[in-house]
Design a protein around this motif. Structure first.
Motif, PDB file in Angstrom:
ATOM      1  N   UNK A  58     -30.353   1.923 -35.305  1.00 54.76           N
ATOM      2  CA  UNK A  58     -30.388   1.027 -34.145  1.00 54.76           C
ATOM      3  C   UNK A  58     -31.122  -0.286 -34.343  1.00 54.76           C
ATOM      4  N   UNK A  59     -32.020  -0.365 -35.338  1.00 49.86           N
ATOM      5  CA  UNK A  59     -32.915  -1.514 -35.391  1.00 49.86           C
ATOM      6  C   UNK A  59     -33.853  -1.474 -34.191  1.00 49.86           C
ATOM      7  N   UNK A 227     -25.124  -2.536 -33.887  1.00 49.11           N
ATOM      8  CA  UNK A 227     -24.170  -2.566 -32.785  1.00 49.11           C
ATOM      9  C   UNK A 227     -24.273  -1.338 -31.899  1.00 49.11           C
ATOM     10  N   UNK A 228     -23.300  -1.202 -30.998  1.00 48.69           N
ATOM     11  CA  UNK A 228     -23.328  -0.037 -30.098  1.00 48.69           C
ATOM     12  C   UNK A 228     -22.986   1.257 -30.822  1.00 48.69           C
ATOM     13  N   UNK A 229     -22.236   1.147 -31.919  1.00 50.11           N
ATOM     14  CA  UNK A 229     -21.959   2.365 -32.693  1.00 50.11           C
ATOM     15  C   UNK A 229     -23.247   2.898 -33.309  1.00 50.11           C
ATOM     16  N   UNK A 230     -24.153   2.012 -33.713  1.00 51.67           N
ATOM     17  CA  UNK A 230     -25.459   2.431 -34.225  1.00 51.67           C
ATOM     18  C   UNK A 230     -26.301   3.078 -33.147  1.00 51.67           C
ATOM     19  N   UNK A 231     -26.228   2.507 -31.938  1.00 49.57           N
ATOM     20  CA  UNK A 231     -26.988   3.088 -30.810  1.00 49.57           C
ATOM     21  C   UNK A 231     -26.472   4.484 -30.489  1.00 49.57           C
ATOM     22  N   UNK A 232     -25.148   4.670 -30.506  1.00 45.36           N
ATOM     23  CA  UNK A 232     -24.589   5.993 -30.227  1.00 45.36           C
ATOM     24  C   UNK A 232     -24.945   6.983 -31.333  1.00 45.36           C
ATOM     25  N   UNK A 233     -24.925   6.511 -32.586  1.00 47.61           N
ATOM     26  CA  UNK A 233     -25.322   7.389 -33.700  1.00 47.61           C
ATOM     27  C   UNK A 233     -26.790   7.774 -33.559  1.00 47.61           C
ATOM     28  N   UNK A 234     -27.620   6.812 -33.159  1.00 50.44           N
ATOM     29  CA  UNK A 234     -29.037   7.093 -32.930  1.00 50.44           C
ATOM     30  C   UNK A 234     -29.231   8.081 -31.802  1.00 50.44           C
ATOM     31  N   UNK A 238     -31.114  11.648 -31.753  1.00 51.29           N
ATOM     32  CA  UNK A 238     -32.240  11.783 -30.836  1.00 51.29           C
ATOM     33  C   UNK A 238     -32.091  12.992 -29.920  1.00 51.29           C
ATOM     34  N   UNK A 239     -30.862  13.494 -29.774  1.00 55.37           N
ATOM     35  CA  UNK A 239     -30.641  14.618 -28.869  1.00 55.37           C
ATOM     36  C   UNK A 239     -31.532  15.804 -29.198  1.00 55.37           C
ATOM     37  N   UNK A 240     -32.006  15.869 -30.437  1.00 54.06           N
ATOM     38  CA  UNK A 240     -32.930  16.958 -30.787  1.00 54.06           C
ATOM     39  C   UNK A 240     -34.158  16.942 -29.896  1.00 54.06           C
ATOM     40  N   UNK A 241     -34.544  15.747 -29.434  1.00 55.62           N
ATOM     41  CA  UNK A 241     -35.730  15.634 -28.589  1.00 55.62           C
ATOM     42  C   UNK A 241     -35.562  16.408 -27.289  1.00 55.62           C
ATOM     43  N   UNK A 242     -34.316  16.537 -26.833  1.00 58.08           N
ATOM     44  CA  UNK A 242     -34.080  17.144 -25.526  1.00 58.08           C
ATOM     45  C   UNK A 242     -33.728  18.624 -25.607  1.00 58.08           C
ATOM     46  N   UNK A 243     -33.944  19.220 -26.753  1.00 54.58           N
ATOM     47  CA  UNK A 243     -33.777  20.656 -26.885  1.00 54.58           C
ATOM     48  C   UNK A 243     -34.766  21.400 -25.994  1.00 54.58           C
ATOM     49  N   UNK A 244     -35.806  20.694 -25.551  1.00 56.53           N
ATOM     50  CA  UNK A 244     -36.819  21.294 -24.680  1.00 56.53           C
ATOM     51  C   UNK A 244     -36.253  21.861 -23.395  1.00 56.53           C
ATOM     52  N   UNK A 245     -35.113  21.310 -22.918  1.00 50.86           N
ATOM     53  CA  UNK A 245     -34.521  21.834 -21.689  1.00 50.86           C
ATOM     54  C   UNK A 245     -34.102  23.284 -21.853  1.00 50.86           C
TER      55      UNK A 245
END
Length: 476
Positions: A58-59, A227-234, A238-245
């Motif tokens: 993402x930069x 770009x936005x493809x980088x943001x989506x890849x990021x 990052x979804x690992x962070x929300x495994x807490x749910x």
């Protein structure tokens, strides 16, 4: 063929789960759940992922990736809140799908969760090891290279010793009971949040505005950067962070008044965690150019040291070392309850479903502890981060779609939910589509590994699970 299909779609009676889970001790409160969830969400990920995602995808726009991930996770959290308030059973999505869609779908959801939990334990321990090594190196202490990371002969590493030790210590703590551990967890989380606030305050004094430009770097063709493809890849990573749910929901059977407390714990964790993620990532990419965080598993402490704040950096490292333990506690607790649920239903050996005199499924706990020790000490950090997101997303899709089956039965053979997912019937579909889209944006390795994992799961189910299933044998 018809007989096999009938067996696969057999649904569990929720009263059976209530009876079986009655030996677990319902002691957890709203504060305990937010402590467990925040311990996981604001755990290894906040100390490690912002720098890696910024450098690889993402930069400076890494906060946008956290926001995108939070929107998707938030929709899933709403589905989790409703389902857990109606079906307060151990094993979360595994048990819920058994009741709503049938045992086969329960197994598929549970197998995805097992990947999520199993890999998460190893991932978190690997992050803890990186911080421990960084802290000791600042004191002039270094382990032999062979014991500093996962199996990588090219770099001379073969075993991550600290990762294995961290998992072992947390397994021992959890074997003494949930109530005692939740007190430790809440204390650790409170200290950790205070130090994160200190990092934000000190880091703001070292911000260089030019590091934010361009905020969204142009996309590099043939890569997942920019770009936005980088943001989506990021966002996918990052979804690992929300495994807490899911880690919170796995403990529903050990929660007081889960109909009210579970939704509060889930939504409270989402709000608190996302706010801290955005603040930390903004400060981090403002302190140094994002490219300098490449392959750095302890970016926050590194940035403070480079900025001359050695005392705060060492304080952060110490608290990270303690704080990442809170994430290990949450995820190892959840994973042991899932293994217990598999054993309880006979889909894995029945001895795993036994509960001891301390109301702890110790056999399931020590099984997942030793397996995670092997995984966490051998596989590298970034590999683990990618794979765990895949399991999380599959579970989120199942739970979101499960709302449609749940609503038809609320007030019939299931109680009315005390919290209902808003925007029905549109939002559950959007939630499932969002998670599927994020899954599609995972790298090819993650998707192939997940396919391989499911093939193994199907082999286990059809060679062992379906023949030993308590539900199937009870129907015969």
């Amino acid at each position: 063929m018809g007989a096999l299909l009938h067996r696969l779609l057999l649904k569990e009676d929720p009263s059976i789960y209530q009876l079986k889970d009655g030996s677990l001790d319902p002691t957890l409160t709203t504060i305990d759940l937010i402590g467990l969830g925040t311990g996981m969400v604001v755990g290894t990920a906040i100390f490690t992922l912002p720098g890696i995602v910024a450098a690889e995808h993402t930069g400076p726009a890494v906060p946008l990736a956290f926001i995108v991930a939070a929107v998707g996770a938030g929709l899933s959290a709403l589905a989790y809140a409703e389902t857990s308030s109606v079906l307060p059973f151990a094993g979360s999505a595994f048990s819920w799908m058994n009741v709503l869609f049938g045992e086969f779908f329960g197994w598929v959801a549970g197998w995805a969760l097992l990947a999520e939990y199993f890999i998460s334990v190893a991932f978190v321990a690997s992050g803890w090891s990186a911080y421990m090594q960084g802290f000791l190196a600042s004191l002039g202490i270094k382990l032999p290279v062979a014991l500093t990371g996962g199996f990588n002969p090219g770099k001379g590493s073969y075993l991550d010793l600290f990762a294995a030790l961290a998992i072992l210590v947390v397994g021992w703590l959890l074997s003494h009971g949930v109530h005692q551990v939740s007190r430790i967890e809440n204390t650790i989380v409170a200290i950790k949040l205070l130090v994160i606030i200190l990092f934000i305050a000190v880091g703001l004094t070292a911000i260089h505005p030019t590091n934010y430009l361009p905020f969204i770097p142009p996309h590099k063709p043939g890569t997942t950067f920019g770009g936005w493809s980088g943001i989506m890849a990021g966002a996918s990573q990052i979804f690992i962070a929300y495994v807490g749910f899911d880690a919170i929901a796995a403990n529903t059977a050990e929660t007081r008044n889960p109909q009210k407390i579970m939704p509060r714990g889930l939504i409270g964790t989402l709000v608190l965690g996302t706010g801290f993620f955005i603040a930390v990532s903004l400060v981090l990419v403002g302190m140094f150019k994002y490219s300098r965080y490449a392959n750095n598993a302890e970016p926050a402490a590194w940035a403070l040291r480079q900025a001359g704040h050695n005392f705060t950096a060492n304080l952060l490292s110490v608290v990270a070392l303690i704080g990442i333990f809170s994430a290990l506690i949450a995820i190892l607790l959840a994973s042991s309850r899932l293994i217990y649920a598999f054993g309880r239903d006979g889909l894995l050996p029945r001895f795993l479903g036994k509960i001891n005199h301390r109301h702890v499924p110790n056999r399931a706990l020590w099984t997942i502890t030793f397996l995670a020790m092997i995984l966490g000490s051998i596989f590298p950090f970034t590999f683990l981060a990618t794979l765990v997101s895949a399991g999380t997303l599959v579970a989120f899709i199942f739970v979101s779609l499960g709302i449609y089956a749940l609503r038809k039965r609320e007030g019939q053979d299931l109680p009315e939910a005390s919290f209902k997912m808003p925007g029905y019937p549109v939002l559950p579909a959007i939630s499932a589509i969002f998670s599927a889209f994020i899954f599609w944006n995972l790298n090819v390795d993650a998707k192939l590994l997940m396919v391989g994992w499911f093939v193994i799961g199907l082999l286990v189910y059809f060679t062992y699970g379906i023949r030993h299933s308590v539900l199937v044998n009870r129907q015969n």
